[in-house]
Design a protein around this motif. Structure first.
Motif, PDB file in Angstrom:
ATOM      1  N   ILE A 243       0.834  -1.200   0.000  1.00 39.89           N
ATOM      2  CA  ILE A 243       0.000   0.000   0.000  1.00 39.89           C
ATOM      3  C   ILE A 243       0.876   1.261   0.000  1.00 39.89           C
ATOM      4  N   VAL A 244       1.874   1.273   0.881  1.00 41.22           N
ATOM      5  CA  VAL A 244       2.779   2.430   0.935  1.00 41.22           C
ATOM      6  C   VAL A 244       3.498   2.599  -0.402  1.00 41.22           C
ATOM      7  N   GLY A 245       3.963   1.490  -0.965  1.00 44.70           N
ATOM      8  CA  GLY A 245       4.670   1.537  -2.245  1.00 44.70           C
ATOM      9  C   GLY A 245       3.799   2.133  -3.335  1.00 44.70           C
ATOM     10  N   SER A 246       2.528   1.752  -3.353  1.00 43.15           N
ATOM     11  CA  SER A 246       1.609   2.270  -4.364  1.00 43.15           C
ATOM     12  C   SER A 246       1.441   3.776  -4.213  1.00 43.15           C
ATOM     13  N   LEU A 247       1.292   4.242  -2.968  1.00 45.74           N
ATOM     14  CA  LEU A 247       1.136   5.684  -2.713  1.00 45.74           C
ATOM     15  C   LEU A 247       2.373   6.456  -3.172  1.00 45.74           C
ATOM     16  N   VAL A 248       3.537   5.951  -2.764  1.00 47.26           N
ATOM     17  CA  VAL A 248       4.788   6.652  -3.100  1.00 47.26           C
ATOM     18  C   VAL A 248       4.992   6.663  -4.625  1.00 47.26           C
ATOM     19  N   TYR A 249       4.666   5.542  -5.249  1.00 49.03           N
ATOM     20  CA  TYR A 249       4.834   5.455  -6.704  1.00 49.03           C
ATOM     21  C   TYR A 249       3.967   6.482  -7.426  1.00 49.03           C
ATOM     22  N   ARG A 250       2.679   6.548  -7.062  1.00 48.46           N
ATOM     23  CA  ARG A 250       1.776   7.488  -7.741  1.00 48.46           C
ATOM     24  C   ARG A 250       2.195   8.926  -7.470  1.00 48.46           C
ATOM     25  N   PHE A 251       2.666   9.158  -6.261  1.00 42.73           N
ATOM     26  CA  PHE A 251       3.121  10.490  -5.906  1.00 42.73           C
ATOM     27  C   PHE A 251       4.338  10.874  -6.761  1.00 42.73           C
ATOM     28  N   ALA A 252       5.276   9.946  -6.875  1.00 39.73           N
ATOM     29  CA  ALA A 252       6.482  10.199  -7.666  1.00 39.73           C
ATOM     30  C   ALA A 252       6.115  10.496  -9.120  1.00 39.73           C
ATOM     31  N   ILE A 253       5.122   9.784  -9.632  1.00 38.43           N
ATOM     32  CA  ILE A 253       4.701   9.993 -11.019  1.00 38.43           C
ATOM     33  C   ILE A 253       4.165  11.420 -11.193  1.00 38.43           C
ATOM     34  N   VAL A 254       3.309  11.826 -10.248  1.00 38.49           N
ATOM     35  CA  VAL A 254       2.720  13.164 -10.349  1.00 38.49           C
ATOM     36  C   VAL A 254       3.820  14.226 -10.301  1.00 38.49           C
ATOM     37  N   VAL A 255       4.773  14.019  -9.392  1.00 43.10           N
ATOM     38  CA  VAL A 255       5.883  14.970  -9.286  1.00 43.10           C
ATOM     39  C   VAL A 255       6.664  15.010 -10.596  1.00 43.10           C
ATOM     40  N   ALA A 256       6.965  13.840 -11.127  1.00 39.15           N
ATOM     41  CA  ALA A 256       7.749  13.764 -12.365  1.00 39.15           C
ATOM     42  C   ALA A 256       7.022  14.471 -13.504  1.00 39.15           C
ATOM     43  N   LEU A 257       5.704  14.351 -13.537  1.00 39.51           N
ATOM     44  CA  LEU A 257       4.932  14.928 -14.638  1.00 39.51           C
ATOM     45  C   LEU A 257       4.746  16.443 -14.491  1.00 39.51           C
ATOM     46  N   SER A 258       4.932  16.964 -13.271  1.00 39.27           N
ATOM     47  CA  SER A 258       4.621  18.372 -13.072  1.00 39.27           C
ATOM     48  C   SER A 258       5.852  19.269 -13.227  1.00 39.27           C
ATOM     49  N   TYR A 259       7.005  18.694 -13.499  1.00 42.22           N
ATOM     50  CA  TYR A 259       8.191  19.535 -13.658  1.00 42.22           C
ATOM     51  C   TYR A 259       8.752  19.452 -15.065  1.00 42.22           C
ATOM     52  N   GLN A 260       9.380  20.553 -15.446  1.00 39.90           N
ATOM     53  CA  GLN A 260      10.005  20.593 -16.752  1.00 39.90           C
ATOM     54  C   GLN A 260      11.492  20.333 -16.547  1.00 39.90           C
ATOM     55  N   GLY A 262      14.817  20.742 -18.219  1.00 40.06           N
ATOM     56  CA  GLY A 262      15.451  21.414 -19.360  1.00 40.06           C
ATOM     57  C   GLY A 262      14.387  21.789 -20.367  1.00 40.06           C
ATOM     58  N   PHE A 263      14.605  21.404 -21.618  1.00 36.18           N
ATOM     59  CA  PHE A 263      13.619  21.712 -22.656  1.00 36.18           C
ATOM     60  C   PHE A 263      12.506  20.665 -22.659  1.00 36.18           C
ATOM     61  N   LEU A 264      12.743  19.564 -21.900  1.00 40.65           N
ATOM     62  CA  LEU A 264      11.829  18.428 -21.956  1.00 40.65           C
ATOM     63  C   LEU A 264      10.714  18.567 -20.937  1.00 40.65           C
ATOM     64  N   ARG A 265       9.488  18.491 -21.407  1.00 44.11           N
ATOM     65  CA  ARG A 265       8.385  18.454 -20.469  1.00 44.11           C
ATOM     66  C   ARG A 265       7.733  17.076 -20.594  1.00 44.11           C
ATOM     67  N   LEU A 266       7.695  16.340 -19.476  1.00 42.58           N
ATOM     68  CA  LEU A 266       7.162  14.979 -19.520  1.00 42.58           C
ATOM     69  C   LEU A 266       5.641  15.012 -19.661  1.00 42.58           C
ATOM     70  N   THR A 267       5.113  14.077 -20.431  1.00 45.69           N
ATOM     71  CA  THR A 267       3.660  13.970 -20.586  1.00 45.69           C
ATOM     72  C   THR A 267       3.222  12.598 -20.082  1.00 45.69           C
ATOM     73  N   PRO A 268       1.918  12.430 -19.862  1.00 48.50           N
ATOM     74  CA  PRO A 268       1.443  11.131 -19.355  1.00 48.50           C
ATOM     75  C   PRO A 268       1.886   9.951 -20.218  1.00 48.50           C
ATOM     76  N   SER A 269       2.118  10.191 -21.501  1.00 50.74           N
ATOM     77  CA  SER A 269       2.537   9.076 -22.350  1.00 50.74           C
ATOM     78  C   SER A 269       3.973   8.647 -22.059  1.00 50.74           C
ATOM     79  N   ASP A 270       4.718   9.463 -21.318  1.00 56.96           N
ATOM     80  CA  ASP A 270       6.082   9.084 -20.935  1.00 56.96           C
ATOM     81  C   ASP A 270       6.089   8.195 -19.693  1.00 56.96           C
ATOM     82  N   LEU A 271       4.898   8.014 -19.119  1.00 51.81           N
ATOM     83  CA  LEU A 271       4.763   7.302 -17.853  1.00 51.81           C
ATOM     84  C   LEU A 271       5.410   5.912 -17.863  1.00 51.81           C
TER      85      LEU A 271
END
Lengths: 297, 264
Positions: A243-260, A262-271
């Protein structure tokens, strides 16, 4: 990150925790790498969605989703034990078949569940806003699944199941059919994954045949992340780590998707790429740690 | 108790790797027999035990336990009658599970595992009393994972587990070979005590001729997938290591080729 994105990641983490518990059961308890889940998650969504559109009660349709998931797991188990097909391949076969089956069930590749009465409508309390209610319900479901799994894994059947993953030769010499244990374990695991699929469909308001892609990798990443944070000394700890792993994983994904970056902006398809890299990192960290220790010694 | 008739086991039959492990074996094990089995590597000793336990199915012949034909029973079904200890001390227990959980599995041997609670308070007490007999202090560590224990401790537990539910036949496959000498002696002593106290029908494979002579009421020597010597009672008691070596040299037609046979 806004409060709403944060709550969104908590919600996702909790609902997918049910799936991660299923993956934990096959991957860790049974030592049976099961890719069926990529097909069972949308199966759960498809069954729940189709039944709801036909006027079924949202709770019963979740139950039927679990039943369908268990059946899919049974097929993988049957292929692996009775037909002696390698476990990985057996699960890929079922997963592939499920793609067609899911479209058959829905009648088309996706379903919209707008204006349907979901469990969230049924359980709505005026005092609690929806953005809090959904995670609370998911917390109750994930916690309930953890509790039931904890109890189950300490019954005679649960012990035999754990032994099957640990030492199959010993378990057979204690009079337990390891084939039956694999059948039961894989079915149970896929029932949980299908339940997660049904819950996702009800909360997001749609079911899509492609929604299961990457489920197993996300599941593994969560299991491994959780174990490195919570530890794996006992069953109770292991289910908590899922359960903890699932929470941390989803959180990490959201963080990764919300930052740019360099020139690269991650999109959900990069998940899926991010997840794949994350799994490799998680799998190699214990090895790297060991090497570092040797060097120091 | 155990009857073996015209047993034959061939591995990879029909291929270039064909290997006849058991050529032809007929053997009647009486109730209460404690048989020690010796023979050089490749004689078929372990294969014979695996055939009795059901790990392998024979190409020809039959196996009866208490008159019941079990030749084609799967291993897990036969386990209701058989207690087993393996050569590898890690093989007989589940490392990730606690001592009491391992005992619960053994206590349920031959029964369908159901949804009853695995280790009840009463089980815990009963297991503790059993384990106390080992004198290893493990009775206070029932909730420890077995993976934390040494090979000798694990083998002692496996032995106890194999006899927790009285087996009709106890199979011991060189169960002390992988242990250091003092631990091996301890486990062997425990083996003897358990078999004597419970009056168990047992088959023990060993590479140690002295053990084969000192223990049991009957000695079987195997070579090339056949039984070449089978002595019991008074005749066995008079047997010496030298006799066995002579027997070997004579029957093989050459000197004892395998240095493992020379462990005295």
């Amino acid at each position: 990150m806004s409060f709403y994105t944060f709550m969104g990641s908590v919600e996702q983490g909790l609902v997918y925790a049910v799936m991660v518990l299923g993956v934990y059961l096959t991957f860790r308890v049974l030592d049976f790498p099961d890719l069926t889940v990529d097909g069972t998650l949308p199966l759960g969504a498809a069954v729940t969605g189709s039944l709801m559109l036909q006027g079924w009660d949202p709770f019963t349709s979740l139950g039927m989703a679990m039943l369908a998931g268990a059946l899919a797991g049974c097929v993988t188990g049957f292929l692996a034990t009775k037909l002696r097909i390698m476990s990985l391949l057996a699960s890929i076969i079922t997963m592939t078949a499920l793609y067609s089956i899911n479209i058959r069930i829905m009648g088309r590749p996706n379903l919209a569940l707008l204006n349907q009465t979901t469990i969230f409508d049924a359980l709505a309390v005026p005092a609690i806003p929806r953005f809090l209610l959904t995670p609370l319900i998911f917390l109750a479901v994930a916690g309930g699944c953890k509790l039931v799994l904890d109890l189950f894994l300490h019954t005679h059947l649960g012990l035999a199941l754990r032994g099957t993953g640990d030492n199959p030769q010993m378990i057979r010499s204690q009079g337990v059919s390891t084939d039956n244990m694999i059948l039961i374990g894989v079915s149970l695991s896929n029932a949980l994954v299908a339940l997660a699929g049904g819950l996702v469909a009800q909360s997001q308001g749609f079911a899509d045949v492609g929604m299961g892609i990457g489920t197993i990798v996300a599941g593994l990443a969560s299991v491994i992340l959780g174990e490195s944070l919570v530890g794996k000394e006992s069953v109770l700890r292991q289910t908590l780590s899922a359960i903890v792993g699932s929470l941390v994983y989803r959180f990490a994904i959201v963080v990764a998707l919300s930052y740019q970056v360099g020139f690269l902006r991650l999109t959900p398809s990069d998940l899926n790429l991010i997840t794949a890299v994350l799994v490799v990192v998680c799998l190699t960290i214990p090895m790297l740690r060991k090497r570092m220790r040797w060097k120091r010694a | 108790m155990l009857q073996i008739t015209n047993l034959r086991k061939v591995f990879n039959e029909g291929s270039i790797n064909e290997m006849v492990a058991i050529r032809s074996i007929n053997c009647l094990v009486e109730k209460g027999d404690f048989i020690t089995v010796i023979g050089s590597n490749g004689a078929g000793k372990s294969t014979l035990l695996n055939l009795v336990a059901g790990t392998f199915t024979p190409n020809e012949g039959d196996i009866f336990i208490s008159g019941e034909r079990v030749t084609h029973w799967p291993e897990h079904r036969r386990a209701a009658y058989i207690g087993r200890v393996f050569q590898n001390p890690l093989s007989g227990t589940c490392a990730t599970m606690t001592i009491e959980e391992n005992f619960a599995l053994a206590g349920n041997r031959g029964k369908k595992p159901g949804l009853r609670w695995g280790v009840t308070r009463r089980d815990h007490k009963a297991f503790q009393e059993k384990i106390r007999l080992l004198g290893l202090g493990l009775e206070y560590r029932l909730k420890d994972r077995v993976g934390l224990l040494s090979g000798g401790q694990r083998q002692s537990l496996t032995l106890l587990m194999a006899t927790l539910q009285r087996p009709r036949i106890l199979l011991l496959d060189e169960h002390t070979a992988a242990l250091d000498p003092p631990t091996a002696a301890q486990v062997l002593k425990l083996t003897q005590e358990l078999i004597q106290e419970m009056g168990l029908t047992s088959i023990m494979v060993t590479h140690n001729m002295r053990h084969a002579l000192e223990l049991g009421n009957r000695l079987v020597m195997m070579h090339g997938g056949k039984i070449i010597l089978d002595v019991a009672g008074e005749e066995k008691r008079r047997l010496t290591v030298q006799d066995l070596l002579n027997e070997f040299a004579k029957l093989k037609g050459d000197a004892v080729a395998d240095d493992k046979m020379l462990l005295i």
